[in-house]
Enzyme design. Structure first.
Site, PDB file in Angstrom:
ATOM      1  N   ASP A  70       0.824  -1.209   0.000  1.00  0.00           N
ATOM      2  CA  ASP A  70       0.000   0.000   0.000  1.00  0.00           C
ATOM      3  C   ASP A  70       0.857   1.258   0.000  1.00  0.00           C
ATOM      4  O   ASP A  70       0.483   2.279  -0.588  1.00  0.00           O
ATOM      5  CB  ASP A  70      -0.921   0.010   1.224  1.00  0.00           C
ATOM      6  CG  ASP A  70      -2.126  -0.914   1.057  1.00  0.00           C
ATOM      7  OD1 ASP A  70      -2.365  -1.376  -0.069  1.00  0.00           O
ATOM      8  OD2 ASP A  70      -2.812  -1.177   2.059  1.00  0.00           O
ATOM      9  N   GLY A  71       2.026   1.206   0.644  1.00  0.00           N
ATOM     10  CA  GLY A  71       2.918   2.366   0.645  1.00  0.00           C
ATOM     11  C   GLY A  71       3.383   2.725  -0.748  1.00  0.00           C
ATOM     12  O   GLY A  71       3.499   3.908  -1.097  1.00  0.00           O
ATOM     13  N   ASN A 144      -4.109   9.186   1.383  1.00  0.00           N
ATOM     14  CA  ASN A 144      -4.707   8.660   2.610  1.00  0.00           C
ATOM     15  C   ASN A 144      -5.037   9.743   3.629  1.00  0.00           C
ATOM     16  O   ASN A 144      -6.195   9.928   3.989  1.00  0.00           O
ATOM     17  CB  ASN A 144      -3.766   7.641   3.264  1.00  0.00           C
ATOM     18  CG  ASN A 144      -4.148   6.214   2.957  1.00  0.00           C
ATOM     19  OD1 ASN A 144      -5.092   5.962   2.211  1.00  0.00           O
ATOM     20  ND2 ASN A 144      -3.416   5.275   3.517  1.00  0.00           N
ATOM     21  N   ASP A 145      -4.000  10.445   4.100  1.00  0.00           N
ATOM     22  CA  ASP A 145      -4.239  11.325   5.235  1.00  0.00           C
ATOM     23  C   ASP A 145      -3.138  12.353   5.428  1.00  0.00           C
ATOM     24  O   ASP A 145      -2.041  12.234   4.882  1.00  0.00           O
ATOM     25  CB  ASP A 145      -4.392  10.512   6.528  1.00  0.00           C
ATOM     26  CG  ASP A 145      -3.303   9.465   6.713  1.00  0.00           C
ATOM     27  OD1 ASP A 145      -2.112   9.801   6.525  1.00  0.00           O
ATOM     28  OD2 ASP A 145      -3.625   8.314   7.030  1.00  0.00           O
ATOM     29  N   ARG A 155       5.208  16.364  25.630  1.00  0.00           N
ATOM     30  CA  ARG A 155       4.004  17.089  26.039  1.00  0.00           C
ATOM     31  C   ARG A 155       2.881  16.883  25.039  1.00  0.00           C
ATOM     32  O   ARG A 155       3.119  16.621  23.852  1.00  0.00           O
ATOM     33  CB  ARG A 155       4.308  18.582  26.163  1.00  0.00           C
ATOM     34  CG  ARG A 155       5.336  18.930  27.221  1.00  0.00           C
ATOM     35  CD  ARG A 155       5.811  20.366  27.041  1.00  0.00           C
ATOM     36  NE  ARG A 155       4.697  21.306  27.022  1.00  0.00           N
ATOM     37  CZ  ARG A 155       4.804  22.562  26.566  1.00  0.00           C
ATOM     38  NH1 ARG A 155       5.961  22.985  26.076  1.00  0.00           N
ATOM     39  NH2 ARG A 155       3.753  23.353  26.593  1.00  0.00           N
ATOM     40  N   THR A 185      -9.345   3.642   6.460  1.00  0.00           N
ATOM     41  CA  THR A 185      -8.924   2.330   6.956  1.00  0.00           C
ATOM     42  C   THR A 185      -7.443   2.318   7.344  1.00  0.00           C
ATOM     43  O   THR A 185      -6.880   1.244   7.566  1.00  0.00           O
ATOM     44  CB  THR A 185      -9.184   1.247   5.893  1.00  0.00           C
ATOM     45  OG1 THR A 185      -8.590   1.644   4.648  1.00  0.00           O
ATOM     46  CG2 THR A 185     -10.675   1.037   5.699  1.00  0.00           C
ATOM     47  N   TYR A 187      -4.518   5.274   9.293  1.00  0.00           N
ATOM     48  CA  TYR A 187      -4.234   5.887  10.599  1.00  0.00           C
ATOM     49  C   TYR A 187      -5.522   6.285  11.316  1.00  0.00           C
ATOM     50  O   TYR A 187      -5.671   6.106  12.530  1.00  0.00           O
ATOM     51  CB  TYR A 187      -3.331   7.100  10.388  1.00  0.00           C
ATOM     52  CG  TYR A 187      -2.616   7.610  11.622  1.00  0.00           C
ATOM     53  CD1 TYR A 187      -2.866   7.105  12.891  1.00  0.00           C
ATOM     54  CD2 TYR A 187      -1.668   8.632  11.510  1.00  0.00           C
ATOM     55  CE1 TYR A 187      -2.209   7.574  14.006  1.00  0.00           C
ATOM     56  CE2 TYR A 187      -0.995   9.116  12.623  1.00  0.00           C
ATOM     57  CZ  TYR A 187      -1.272   8.591  13.868  1.00  0.00           C
ATOM     58  OH  TYR A 187      -0.614   9.058  14.970  1.00  0.00           O
ATOM     59  N   GLN A 244       4.594   9.321   4.731  1.00  0.00           N
ATOM     60  CA  GLN A 244       5.795   9.264   3.901  1.00  0.00           C
ATOM     61  C   GLN A 244       6.480  10.608   3.716  1.00  0.00           C
ATOM     62  O   GLN A 244       7.688  10.667   3.516  1.00  0.00           O
ATOM     63  CB  GLN A 244       5.444   8.667   2.530  1.00  0.00           C
ATOM     64  CG  GLN A 244       4.952   7.225   2.611  1.00  0.00           C
ATOM     65  CD  GLN A 244       4.542   6.666   1.270  1.00  0.00           C
ATOM     66  OE1 GLN A 244       4.205   7.404   0.337  1.00  0.00           O
ATOM     67  NE2 GLN A 244       4.559   5.348   1.140  1.00  0.00           N
TER      68      GLN A 244
END
Length: 289
Positions: A70-71, A144-145, A155, A185, A187, A244
């Site tokens: 998938d990467g 994806n995100d 922190r 589907t 992170y 990435q």
């Protein structure tokens, strides 16, 4: 009407032996069908098959076959942004949510594609823009995100979020992940977000380990622009696009996430639906005991 395919670009993860071996097999297969295989110098060195071309030559082929996990598919989608080229993805990774075919069925699948027996599914992509001192320093697309997470500091990170200029929330926790439906589907799912059908046109905002019980995932319209910044005294954060591409977010920086102008184009053959992948990849069809 689908355009006849006379050239196929091979987008290969050269760090894994299985995709490299498959690339060599497909080069011979395509030539036997009168189709020109296009691959980079790196792939040519790996398969020991003459001289390769440039990245642009590979990406400008009529069809792109992605050989990797998938990467690799995520990297291909970013590289193809704006080129309007379709990808046929082959599963070599352990998860394979973005894969269309298994390695042992790639040749029959390509026969169908070369014969025009396929459809193209368009997937929305994201755009992440970082501004520092009023100037744009990063402008990155992803499939994806876009995740804003804690940097080197232990922190909690605080993020002031606005949607189209209207205040939304001050998130406090490990960060926030903004995903497409395709990325729901990935992170976002690990952070507790819902599973969303990949063709749905929307942005999914999921807090990561929020330090408040009332924060929940939020689905917003695709034309929305989500802007986030670190308030005064807050800890620095890191931005990750598709896991990435990474860069820092410091006090005073502004990060805007919105839908990109380009889409990812996936070749689908109707053999593995999204719901089938949910059952098999996430093992929804298995009994726990």
């Amino acid at each position: 009407m689908l355009t006849p395919i006379s050239s196929v670009g091979l987008f290969v993860n050269c760090h894994k032996p299985e995709p490299v071996a498959m690339a060599g097999t497909l080069i011979r297969f395509l030539r036997s069908r009168g189709v020109t295989p296009v691959f980079t110098e790196a792939v040519a060195d790996c398969v020991q098959d003459g001289a390769g071309g440039t990245d642009d030559e590979v990406l400008d082929a009529d069809l792109i076959v992605v050989l990797g996990g998938d990467g690799t598919a995520l990297a291909a989608a970013r590289s193809l942004c704006g080129r309007e080229r379709a990808m046929l993805t082959v599963r070599f990774g352990s998860f394979g949510f973005l894969a269309e075919v298994e390695p042992d069925s790639i040749e029959p699948a390509l026969e169908r594609v070369l014969a025009g027996d396929y459809v193209i599914e368009k997937r929305p992509m994201l755009r992440a823009i970082r501004q520092r001192g009023g100037e744009t320093t990063h402008d990155v697309v992803g499939l994806n995100d876009v995740a804003l997470v804690r940097g080197q500091s232990p922190r909690l990170v605080k993020l002031e979020a606005e949607v189209n200029g209207e205040p939304l929330a001050i998130y406090s926790g490990d960060g926030v992940v903004v995903s497409t439906a395709t990325g729901s589907t990935a992170y976002s799912l690990a952070a507790g977000g819902p599973i969303v059908h990949p063709t749905l046109d929307a942005l999914l905002v999921t807090p990561i380990c929020p330090h408040a019980l009332h924060f929940r995932p939020l689905l917003i319209p695709p034309e929305s622009a989500l802007t986030m910044r670190i308030p005064g005294g807050g800890a620095p954060a890191q931005v990750s696009v598709d896991g990435q591409v990474t860069f820092d977010l410091e006090l005073g920086d502004v990060i805007t996430v919105c839908q990109a102008a380009c889409h990812a184009h996936f070749v689908t053959l109707g053999e593995s639906s999204f719901y089938q992948k949910v059952r098999t990849r996430l093992r929804w069809g298995e009994r726990l005991l």
